[in-house]
Design an enzyme around this catalytic site. Structure first.
Site, PDB file in Angstrom:
ATOM      1  N   ARG A  58       1.692   0.761  18.695  1.00 46.93           N
ATOM      2  CA  ARG A  58       0.561   0.687  17.366  1.00 46.93           C
ATOM      3  C   ARG A  58      -0.314   0.432  18.131  1.00 46.93           C
ATOM      4  O   ARG A  58      -1.264   0.048  18.539  1.00 46.93           O
ATOM      5  CB  ARG A  58       1.034   0.220  15.869  1.00 46.93           C
ATOM      6  CG  ARG A  58       0.248   0.428  14.913  1.00 46.93           C
ATOM      7  CD  ARG A  58       0.609   0.345  14.018  1.00 46.93           C
ATOM      8  NE  ARG A  58       0.085  -1.577  13.921  1.00 46.93           N
ATOM      9  CZ  ARG A  58      -0.833  -2.044  13.370  1.00 46.93           C
ATOM     10  NH1 ARG A  58      -1.734  -1.212  13.120  1.00 46.93           N
ATOM     11  NH2 ARG A  58      -1.194  -3.587  13.888  1.00 46.93           N
ATOM     12  N   SER A  91       0.061  -5.630   3.095  1.00 42.54           N
ATOM     13  CA  SER A  91      -1.679  -5.007   3.487  1.00 42.54           C
ATOM     14  C   SER A  91      -2.216  -5.656   2.724  1.00 42.54           C
ATOM     15  O   SER A  91      -3.546  -5.326   3.265  1.00 42.54           O
ATOM     16  CB  SER A  91      -0.775  -3.436   2.103  1.00 42.54           C
ATOM     17  OG  SER A  91       0.008  -2.523   2.404  1.00 42.54           O
ATOM     18  N   HIS A  93       0.146  -9.491  17.553  1.00 48.22           N
ATOM     19  CA  HIS A  93      -0.835  -9.044  17.559  1.00 48.22           C
ATOM     20  C   HIS A  93      -1.837 -10.542  18.449  1.00 48.22           C
ATOM     21  O   HIS A  93      -1.324 -11.926  18.268  1.00 48.22           O
ATOM     22  CB  HIS A  93      -1.470  -9.463  16.111  1.00 48.22           C
ATOM     23  CG  HIS A  93      -3.205  -9.520  15.971  1.00 48.22           C
ATOM     24  ND1 HIS A  93      -3.896  -9.881  16.178  1.00 48.22           N
ATOM     25  CD2 HIS A  93      -3.660  -7.848  15.161  1.00 48.22           C
ATOM     26  CE1 HIS A  93      -4.889  -9.432  16.230  1.00 48.22           C
ATOM     27  NE2 HIS A  93      -4.974  -8.335  15.750  1.00 48.22           N
ATOM     28  N   GLU A 120       5.742   0.456   6.820  1.00 46.22           N
ATOM     29  CA  GLU A 120       5.919  -0.242   8.170  1.00 46.22           C
ATOM     30  C   GLU A 120       7.870  -0.272   8.527  1.00 46.22           C
ATOM     31  O   GLU A 120       7.569  -0.257   8.943  1.00 46.22           O
ATOM     32  CB  GLU A 120       5.547  -1.510   7.687  1.00 46.22           C
ATOM     33  CG  GLU A 120       5.738  -2.166   9.619  1.00 46.22           C
ATOM     34  CD  GLU A 120       5.009  -3.645   9.480  1.00 46.22           C
ATOM     35  OE1 GLU A 120       5.659  -4.250  10.479  1.00 46.22           O
ATOM     36  OE2 GLU A 120       3.786  -4.288   8.556  1.00 46.22           O
ATOM     37  N   ARG A 180      -3.254  -3.927  22.737  1.00 44.68           N
ATOM     38  CA  ARG A 180      -3.027  -5.363  22.542  1.00 44.68           C
ATOM     39  C   ARG A 180      -1.596  -5.416  22.668  1.00 44.68           C
ATOM     40  O   ARG A 180      -1.717  -6.943  23.230  1.00 44.68           O
ATOM     41  CB  ARG A 180      -2.707  -5.008  20.393  1.00 44.68           C
ATOM     42  CG  ARG A 180      -3.103  -4.227  19.728  1.00 44.68           C
ATOM     43  CD  ARG A 180      -2.791  -4.849  18.385  1.00 44.68           C
ATOM     44  NE  ARG A 180      -3.625  -4.954  17.035  1.00 44.68           N
ATOM     45  CZ  ARG A 180      -3.103  -4.859  15.933  1.00 44.68           C
ATOM     46  NH1 ARG A 180      -2.205  -4.345  15.320  1.00 44.68           N
ATOM     47  NH2 ARG A 180      -4.794  -4.102  15.004  1.00 44.68           N
ATOM     48  N   LEU A 224       0.616  -1.415   0.018  1.00 45.65           N
ATOM     49  CA  LEU A 224       0.148  -0.421   0.165  1.00 45.65           C
ATOM     50  C   LEU A 224       1.157   0.935  -0.193  1.00 45.65           C
ATOM     51  O   LEU A 224       0.840   2.109  -0.902  1.00 45.65           O
ATOM     52  CB  LEU A 224      -0.936  -0.020   1.422  1.00 45.65           C
ATOM     53  CG  LEU A 224      -1.641   1.155   1.327  1.00 45.65           C
ATOM     54  CD1 LEU A 224      -2.174   1.768   0.169  1.00 45.65           C
ATOM     55  CD2 LEU A 224      -3.022   1.394   2.168  1.00 45.65           C
ATOM     56  N   GLU A 226     -12.733  -0.487  17.650  1.00 44.37           N
ATOM     57  CA  GLU A 226     -10.982  -1.016  18.527  1.00 44.37           C
ATOM     58  C   GLU A 226     -10.507  -1.272  18.965  1.00 44.37           C
ATOM     59  O   GLU A 226     -10.947   0.165  19.562  1.00 44.37           O
ATOM     60  CB  GLU A 226     -10.337  -1.843  16.680  1.00 44.37           C
ATOM     61  CG  GLU A 226     -10.704  -2.519  15.345  1.00 44.37           C
ATOM     62  CD  GLU A 226      -9.314  -2.120  14.053  1.00 44.37           C
ATOM     63  OE1 GLU A 226      -9.893  -3.401  13.770  1.00 44.37           O
ATOM     64  OE2 GLU A 226      -8.850  -1.912  14.530  1.00 44.37           O
ATOM     65  N   HIS A 233       3.673  -9.335  14.649  1.00 38.07           N
ATOM     66  CA  HIS A 233       1.825  -8.826  13.682  1.00 38.07           C
ATOM     67  C   HIS A 233       2.648  -7.323  13.227  1.00 38.07           C
ATOM     68  O   HIS A 233       2.745  -7.123  12.147  1.00 38.07           O
ATOM     69  CB  HIS A 233       0.890  -8.421  14.431  1.00 38.07           C
ATOM     70  CG  HIS A 233       0.315  -7.772  13.646  1.00 38.07           C
ATOM     71  ND1 HIS A 233      -0.426  -8.538  12.558  1.00 38.07           N
ATOM     72  CD2 HIS A 233      -0.986  -6.786  13.779  1.00 38.07           C
ATOM     73  CE1 HIS A 233      -1.203  -8.110  12.143  1.00 38.07           C
ATOM     74  NE2 HIS A 233      -1.536  -6.749  12.698  1.00 38.07           N
ATOM     75  N   ALA A 239      -4.627  -7.567   5.405  1.00 38.44           N
ATOM     76  CA  ALA A 239      -4.507  -6.600   6.959  1.00 38.44           C
ATOM     77  C   ALA A 239      -6.513  -7.114   6.868  1.00 38.44           C
ATOM     78  O   ALA A 239      -7.286  -6.757   5.297  1.00 38.44           O
ATOM     79  CB  ALA A 239      -3.865  -4.963   6.782  1.00 38.44           C
TER      80      ALA A 239
END
Length: 514
Positions: free
Chosen positions: A370, A43, A230, A359, A276, A15, A114, A335, A46
């Site tokens: 993040r 990307s 993650h 990234e 997270r 992306l 989220e 992740h 995702a």
């Protein structure tokens, strides 16, 4: 081939790289990508979406505040606010290209919730296919943009430097041929580092190559110790591990042990919607204790699972798990890398002629942890910023003659064995929970493995792994995604970003060896 390429080269077809190229139009640009555009990088995989303040009553300031709160005290607040303020415009860019974002009955965006967001601000596509949908649209947009030259099947390995400036790149094609290609501007968009770990949600090409390339050229690397795991990768022994998007928890799915107990409530009052890093450590500890960890979406999603979250549903069903009626086994997986090549607000690195975006870059917007769905946002916001900066930069011509194309020795079984050993080492010693002795073993082992292989890709992977392990060893505290069991508290005197060169981390390795 190289005689006919534009003078601006983007390395990476995810992306960040593709959006940057589109924003560069009509300025000619070449994209080097190891896999076809639209399928390159993380990307495509995702699921959640793109974070932006699009709901009535929400503001970019609120979004920035949540980003800072999640980042463990080292987020660059100005950068975070800038990103949040530009979020809506970049999402509208994607929508104008045809991205079918989920909409309300009135036609506005229909954002979801989220973890660690104070508002519903995750702009999604069909629940969990945002990455795939966006990359499909961008691939079509690239195909009809004549200023973009695609060079597929090329994996960049090394930056060519002359007089302190990046002036070219070495890339290996699928036949093992090394091509040295000159450029006036080089933009790294190579993605993350997940495949340095045994368990990861990242695709194969996320090997940390861009960080190593920049480091070996002399660039500053920032925050390398901060790796986000993650907490809800689907634990079905797949490589990469399929992801159970965080949006499931935003819609009410819970995390339980094998006895059905929501153990995360013992750790944080927000339970499944805690940041997270907290959720990942809780899941890791439950698995290590023998109690297991499972995502329970039976009540919250139930029979609507296949329609609302088709990607997760398909991954589960392929392993014989019906998530509408059964628990989903989960485990933490590497992740996202908050660290990377240091850049300023325009994407400029510490080396002339070199930019980084996505990234692979460390802009300071993520800090130590993040915030969910800020990754795709960073890619498009800074992709546009890099494009604007490169287009406005005058480039002096540098005269040099590229070397003739040459064959790179085919990787040997030993090279592949080194990579496999590295992945096991990183997961065991530089994972969710770390400690000094284990990190020291990792640093010594990686340094030793560097002498075992001459394959450039393996050496690049080892170089980036050394950055992660050595900086984690040096940061004697716990902050965000970096948790040291021997230093479990944050140290206020260390509330700052880390900046290192390759020489600096090699000195750390030498001190450990001594």
């Amino acid at each position: 081939m190289r005689e006919h390429l534009p003078p601006i080269i983007i390395v990476g077809g995810g992306l960040a790289g593709v959006f940057c190229a589109l924003k560069m139009a009509p300025t000619p640009v070449a994209i080097f990508a190891p896999t076809p555009i639209g399928y390159s990088g993380s990307s495509f995989w995702a699921q959640g979406g793109i974070a932006a303040a699009v709901e009535e009553g929400d503001t970019p300031e609120n979004h920035a505040n949540d980003t800072v709160a999640a980042g463990g005290g080292i987020v660059d607040r100005d950068i975070a606010l800038t990103m949040a303020r530009e979020a809506r415009a970049r999402i509208e860019d994607l929508a104008a290209m045809g991205t079918p974002f989920d909409r309300s009955a009135l036609g506005g965006f229909a954002p979801s919730q989220e973890a660690a967001h104070s508002r519903r601000r995750i702009v999604r596509v069909k629940g969990d296919v945002a990455g795939r949908a966006i990359m499909d649209i961008l691939a079509k947009e690239v195909a009809r943009t004549p200023s973009i030259h695609i060079v597929e099947g090329y994996s960049a390995q090394e930056i060519v430097m002359r007089d302190g400036r990046a002036v070219g790149v070495h890339a290996r094609d699928n036949d093992g041929m090394i091509h040295e290609t000159p450029c006036a501007a080089l933009i790294l968009a190579t993605g993350g580092i997940g495949h340095l770990y045994r368990v990861t949600t990242n695709p194969l090409e996320a090997r940390g190559i861009g960080v190593a390339m920049a480091a070996r050229a002399g660039a500053l690397i920032a925050d390398a110790e901060f790796v986000q795991f993650h907490p809800t990768a689907i634990d079905i022994d797949a490589d990469p591990a399929p992801l159970a998007t965080e949006a499931l928890r935003g819609e009410g799915a819970t995390i339980v042990d094998r006895n059905g107990r929501r153990f995360l409530l013992d750790i944080d009052p927000n339970g499944e919607l805690a940041p997270r890093d907290i959720v990942a450590r809780g899941v890791f500890a439950s698995i290590k204790a023998g109690d297991g960890a499972f995502l329970d979406a039976r009540s919250a999603i139930g029979a609507e699972f296949s329609a609302r979250f088709p990607t997760v549903y398909g991954s589960c069903m392929s392993a014989g798990i019906d998530p509408s009626r059964e628990l989903i086994p989960i485990a933490p997986a590497a992740h996202y890398h908050m660290g990377g090549v240091w850049t300023d607000a325009r994407g400029r690195t510490s080396l002339d002629g070199l930019w980084a975006v996505g990234e692979v870059a460390s802009t300071g917007v993520h800090g130590a942890n993040r915030l969910a769905s800020n990754s795709l946002l960073e890619a498009i916001v800074f992709g546009a910023r890099v494009a604007e900066d490169v287009r406005a930069t005058p480039f002096a011509s540098i005269e040099w003659r590229p070397q003739a194309d040459r064959i790179e020795p085919i990787p040997r079984d030993r090279d592949f064995a080194v990579i496999e050993e590295l992945r096991d080492l990183m997961s065991a010693n530089v994972g969710v929970i770390r400690n000094g002795p284990s990190l020291a073993v990792a640093v010594k082992s990686i340094r030793r493995m560097m002498s075992w292989t001459s394959d450039i890709e393996a050496r690049n992977m080892l170089t980036t792994a050394l950055f992660v392990a050595a900086t984690a060893l040096e940061r004697r505290e716990s902050r965000g995604a970096h948790f040291r069991s021997d230093f479990p508290q944050a140290d206020v005197t260390l509330a700052r970003r880390s900046l290192n060169t390759l020489d600096a981390v090699l000195r750390v390795a030498d001190e450990v060896e001594a």
